[in-house]
Design an enzyme around this catalytic site. Structure first.
Site, PDB file in Angstrom:
ATOM      1  N   ARG A 120       0.806  -1.246   0.000  1.00  0.00           N
ATOM      2  CA  ARG A 120       0.000   0.000   0.000  1.00  0.00           C
ATOM      3  C   ARG A 120       0.830   1.282   0.000  1.00  0.00           C
ATOM      4  O   ARG A 120       0.337   2.355   0.333  1.00  0.00           O
ATOM      5  CB  ARG A 120      -0.981   0.048   1.168  1.00  0.00           C
ATOM      6  N   LYS A 142       4.072  11.847 -11.110  1.00  0.00           N
ATOM      7  CA  LYS A 142       3.211  10.956 -11.904  1.00  0.00           C
ATOM      8  C   LYS A 142       3.956   9.651 -12.142  1.00  0.00           C
ATOM      9  O   LYS A 142       5.100   9.651 -12.583  1.00  0.00           O
ATOM     10  CB  LYS A 142       2.910  11.584 -13.275  1.00  0.00           C
ATOM     11  N   GLU A 184      12.243  19.106 -24.300  1.00  0.00           N
ATOM     12  CA  GLU A 184      11.401  19.440 -23.141  1.00  0.00           C
ATOM     13  C   GLU A 184      11.907  20.732 -22.484  1.00  0.00           C
ATOM     14  O   GLU A 184      11.117  21.468 -21.894  1.00  0.00           O
ATOM     15  CB  GLU A 184      11.361  18.294 -22.127  1.00  0.00           C
ATOM     16  N   LYS A 226       8.946  23.216 -14.156  1.00  0.00           N
ATOM     17  CA  LYS A 226       7.922  22.181 -13.969  1.00  0.00           C
ATOM     18  C   LYS A 226       7.487  22.109 -12.502  1.00  0.00           C
ATOM     19  O   LYS A 226       6.290  22.011 -12.206  1.00  0.00           O
ATOM     20  CB  LYS A 226       8.404  20.811 -14.451  1.00  0.00           C
ATOM     21  N   GLU A 236      -3.143  18.114 -12.186  1.00  0.00           N
ATOM     22  CA  GLU A 236      -3.526  18.519 -13.541  1.00  0.00           C
ATOM     23  C   GLU A 236      -5.006  18.845 -13.687  1.00  0.00           C
ATOM     24  O   GLU A 236      -5.733  18.234 -14.468  1.00  0.00           O
ATOM     25  CB  GLU A 236      -3.132  17.433 -14.574  1.00  0.00           C
ATOM     26  N   ARG A 240      -1.353  22.825 -14.905  1.00  0.00           N
ATOM     27  CA  ARG A 240      -0.410  21.789 -15.310  1.00  0.00           C
ATOM     28  C   ARG A 240      -0.567  21.427 -16.790  1.00  0.00           C
ATOM     29  O   ARG A 240       0.344  20.903 -17.414  1.00  0.00           O
ATOM     30  CB  ARG A 240      -0.579  20.551 -14.413  1.00  0.00           C
ATOM     31  N   ASN A 244       1.714  20.534 -21.606  1.00  0.00           N
ATOM     32  CA  ASN A 244       1.432  19.756 -22.813  1.00  0.00           C
ATOM     33  C   ASN A 244       1.668  20.537 -24.106  1.00  0.00           C
ATOM     34  O   ASN A 244       1.261  20.089 -25.181  1.00  0.00           O
ATOM     35  CB  ASN A 244      -0.008  19.236 -22.796  1.00  0.00           C
ATOM     36  N   HIS A 247       2.490  18.733 -27.245  1.00  0.00           N
ATOM     37  CA  HIS A 247       2.199  17.320 -26.984  1.00  0.00           C
ATOM     38  C   HIS A 247       0.926  16.810 -27.661  1.00  0.00           C
ATOM     39  O   HIS A 247       0.767  15.605 -27.812  1.00  0.00           O
ATOM     40  CB  HIS A 247       2.135  17.048 -25.483  1.00  0.00           C
ATOM     41  N   HIS A 251       1.917  13.620 -29.391  1.00  0.00           N
ATOM     42  CA  HIS A 251       1.353  12.300 -29.074  1.00  0.00           C
ATOM     43  C   HIS A 251       0.743  11.668 -30.318  1.00  0.00           C
ATOM     44  O   HIS A 251       0.863  10.456 -30.535  1.00  0.00           O
ATOM     45  CB  HIS A 251       0.282  12.410 -27.984  1.00  0.00           C
ATOM     46  N   HIS A 264      10.196  10.366 -28.023  1.00  0.00           N
ATOM     47  CA  HIS A 264       9.159  11.266 -27.512  1.00  0.00           C
ATOM     48  C   HIS A 264       9.518  12.744 -27.741  1.00  0.00           C
ATOM     49  O   HIS A 264       8.723  13.514 -28.273  1.00  0.00           O
ATOM     50  CB  HIS A 264       8.920  10.995 -26.026  1.00  0.00           C
TER      51      HIS A 264
HETATM   52  N1  NAD Z   1       5.954  10.578 -15.232  1.00  0.00           N
HETATM   53  C1  NAD Z   1       6.004  11.610 -16.021  1.00  0.00           C
HETATM   54  O1  NAD Z   1       5.581  12.715 -15.670  1.00  0.00           O
HETATM   55  C2  NAD Z   1       6.617  11.458 -17.383  1.00  0.00           C
HETATM   56  C3  NAD Z   1       6.893  12.586 -18.147  1.00  0.00           C
HETATM   57  C4  NAD Z   1       7.524  12.404 -19.384  1.00  0.00           C
HETATM   58  C5  NAD Z   1       7.845  11.129 -19.826  1.00  0.00           C
HETATM   59  N2  NAD Z   1       7.536  10.049 -19.056  1.00  0.00           N
HETATM   60  C6  NAD Z   1       7.869   8.694 -19.499  1.00  0.00           C
HETATM   61  O2  NAD Z   1       9.278   8.581 -19.621  1.00  0.00           O
HETATM   62  C7  NAD Z   1       9.570   7.525 -20.529  1.00  0.00           C
HETATM   63  C8  NAD Z   1      10.704   7.931 -21.425  1.00  0.00           C
HETATM   64  O3  NAD Z   1      11.865   8.174 -20.659  1.00  0.00           O
HETATM   65  P1  NAD Z   1      13.309   8.255 -21.328  1.00  0.00           P
HETATM   66  O4  NAD Z   1      13.270   9.168 -22.473  1.00  0.00           O
HETATM   67  O5  NAD Z   1      14.262   8.541 -20.219  1.00  0.00           O
HETATM   68  O6  NAD Z   1      13.502   6.807 -21.942  1.00  0.00           O
HETATM   69  P2  NAD Z   1      14.161   5.458 -21.371  1.00  0.00           P
HETATM   70  O7  NAD Z   1      13.863   5.276 -19.960  1.00  0.00           O
HETATM   71  O8  NAD Z   1      13.770   4.400 -22.323  1.00  0.00           O
HETATM   72  O9  NAD Z   1      15.722   5.736 -21.553  1.00  0.00           O
HETATM   73  C9  NAD Z   1      16.243   5.920 -22.846  1.00  0.00           C
HETATM   74  C10 NAD Z   1      17.445   5.029 -23.118  1.00  0.00           C
HETATM   75  O10 NAD Z   1      18.594   5.551 -22.474  1.00  0.00           O
HETATM   76  C11 NAD Z   1      19.290   4.528 -21.760  1.00  0.00           C
HETATM   77  N3  NAD Z   1      19.967   5.222 -20.662  1.00  0.00           N
HETATM   78  C12 NAD Z   1      19.430   5.723 -19.532  1.00  0.00           C
HETATM   79  N4  NAD Z   1      20.344   6.419 -18.864  1.00  0.00           N
HETATM   80  C13 NAD Z   1      21.504   6.336 -19.552  1.00  0.00           C
HETATM   81  C14 NAD Z   1      22.816   6.853 -19.344  1.00  0.00           C
HETATM   82  N5  NAD Z   1      23.097   7.655 -18.301  1.00  0.00           N
HETATM   83  N6  NAD Z   1      23.763   6.554 -20.263  1.00  0.00           N
HETATM   84  C15 NAD Z   1      23.463   5.790 -21.330  1.00  0.00           C
HETATM   85  N7  NAD Z   1      22.255   5.282 -21.592  1.00  0.00           N
HETATM   86  C16 NAD Z   1      21.275   5.560 -20.697  1.00  0.00           C
HETATM   87  C17 NAD Z   1      18.211   3.572 -21.377  1.00  0.00           C
HETATM   88  O11 NAD Z   1      18.733   2.281 -21.130  1.00  0.00           O
HETATM   89  C18 NAD Z   1      17.317   3.610 -22.626  1.00  0.00           C
HETATM   90  O12 NAD Z   1      17.803   2.765 -23.608  1.00  0.00           O
HETATM   91  C19 NAD Z   1       8.281   7.223 -21.263  1.00  0.00           C
HETATM   92  O13 NAD Z   1       7.777   5.978 -20.853  1.00  0.00           O
HETATM   93  C20 NAD Z   1       7.347   8.345 -20.859  1.00  0.00           C
HETATM   94  O14 NAD Z   1       5.993   7.956 -20.829  1.00  0.00           O
HETATM   95  C21 NAD Z   1       6.936  10.202 -17.844  1.00  0.00           C
HETATM   96 ZN    ZN Z   2       6.902  15.239 -22.945  1.00  0.00          ZN
END
Ligand code: NAD
Ligand code: ZN
Length: 366
Positions: A120, A142, A184, A226, A236, A240, A244, A247, A251, A264
């Site tokens: 929990r 989030k 971003e 942010k 949101e 918030r 977007n 986006h 998206h 992304h």
């Molecule tokens: N929670 C939120 O508010 C929020 C906001 C934006 C995006 N997201 C989510 O984030 C995700 C995308 O995150 P991302 O872009 O970090 O992608 P990811 O987590 O897939 O990382 C990208 C790549 O980089 C590699 N990597 C990570 N750190 C590294 C480092 N220091 N050196 C070398 N390689 C490294 C990873 O292994 C991966 O292959 C999506 O699922 C998206 O939905 C969430």
């Molecule tokens: Zn984004």
């Protein structure tokens, strides 16, 4: 080193951005949590652990239990979550345990979600290692996973105990991931921070050359932006939404290309190009300002070509869950450094904006 305080209705904590945080992690966590619990879990991915795991582990007196998530969006699932929860039970996890999410945004989203439901809810710490995770996904609480029906359809709000964004970790990040994440920050500047836009224009070489001081400046400003928005609107319900910007079309682009060809941030970059066109058309931004912002986007890009038809994109936009009740809701910049939400974007306007974006993509890749 910069510290940004988050103060939402549900929690107060610090986000620290700077160099050397990974190798001093354990004492830093103890400073916020008190003595470390009997079981500390680290959720990471094999590539990140291979690069930075040793450095982190050395800061702990008692080795944490390391859990792995397969890399890639297709592993951001409830099945992965269940497997991780079971491993935590097997390793003696209890209500007093602590979880550290150590990786990119996928690890952060899954780790936060696991922490929010294990027994929990247990405390967790974010240690984001991609640019995108440092400026965006680790900020705001989030968490969640995907369903076959769509991205991020299951999740929770669960604020971490602290976030440690180690800029040194970005040394090993692939160039394309860095540039995509920077979109971003471009977004952050356009909607809320004119000084950040100027800094990114004037110090582009240092930022792209990964100069630690320049990166720290951009990352801290993006986080501050942010966090400021989240402080006012954690769940949101209003403000918030401005996060977007870029986006809605972004998206749609990701969806229409099956999440395969665009990162992304790249999709958001093109989405901002479309939104800038709309803003210029409506007169919330001048032609000169829009051109200046588009140059900034392409400079930090370069954005990949778009192999998608306008009609398919239109359909994808209609399905965007960010659109409330079928209204074509759009975030539009108001000058540089401010933004607002419009709710009455017509299909004709949207088509024109997408066509503009697709034309620009063709021109740049002619
Ligand atoms: N929670 C939120 O508010 C929020 C906001 C934006 C995006 N997201 C989510 O984030 C995700 C995308 O995150 P991302 O872009 O970090 O992608 P990811 O987590 O897939 O990382 C990208 C790549 O980089 C590699 N990597 C990570 N750190 C590294 C480092 N220091 N050196 C070398 N390689 C490294 C990873 O292994 C991966 O292959 C999506 O699922 C998206 O939905 C969430
Ligand atoms: Zn984004």
């Amino acid at each position: 080193m910069q510290t940004i305080r988050v103060k939402t209705a549900s929690a107060k904590y610090d986000i620290v951005a700077g160099s050397g945080l990974i190798r001093s992690l354990a004492p830093r966590i103890e400073r916020v949590s008190g003595k470390l619990p009997r079981r500390v879990f680290v959720l990471t991915s094999a590539p990140v652990w291979g690069l930075w795991g040793q450095a982190m582990q050395r800061s702990f007196k008692d080795a944490p239990v390391v859990l792995f998530l397969e890399p890639g969006e297709k592993h951001k699932t409830l099945a992965s979550v269940e497997g991780l929860l079971q491993q935590m039970v097997a390793a003696g996890g209890d209500r007093g345990s602590l979880l550290i999410a150590f990786g990119g945004g996928i690890v952060g989203d899954v780790g936060g979600f696991v922490a929010s439901i294990f027994m929990r809810g247990i405390p967790y710490v974010q240690v984001p290692t991609t640019f995108l995770a440092q400026v965006d996904s680790s900020v705001g609480g989030k968490t969640g996973v995907n369903l076959p029906e769509g991205k991020n359809l299951v999740g929770s709000f669960h604020q971490p105990l602290a976030v440690f964004a180690d800029i040194g970790a970005l040394e090993t990040l692939p160039e394309r991931e860095l540039r995509a994440g920077l979109m971003e920050s471009v977004k952050a500047g356009i909607i809320r921070d004119r000084a950040l836009v100027r800094f990114m224009e004037e110090h582009a070489e240092e930022v792209l050359g990964r100069d630690p001081k320049a990166l720290e400046k951009v990352i801290a400003a993006s986080i501050r932006m942010k966090a400021g928005v989240v402080n006012q609107d954690e769940r949101e319900s209003g403000l918030r939404m401005i996060l977007n910007f870029g986006h809605t079309v972004g998206h749609a682009l990701e969806q229409a290309t099956g999440y395969k060809t665009l990162l992304h941030g790249e999709a958001v970059g093109w989405g901002m190009v479309a939104a800038l066109y709309l803003a210029r058309h409506r007169g919330t931004i001048s032609g000169r300002q829009a051109e200046r912002m588009e140059s900034l986007i392409h400079f930090y890009g370069p954005l990949p070509p778009l192999k998608v038809r306008a009609a398919k994109l239109m359909a994808a936009t209609g399905g965007d869950k960010k659109n409330a009740g079928g209204v074509r809701r759009f975030v539009l910049p108001v000058g540089i450094g401010d933004a607002g939400v419009v709710e009455d974007v017509t299909p004709a306007e949207l088509t024109a904006a997408m066509n503009y974006m697709l034309t620009r993509a063709r021109e740049r890749h002619a």
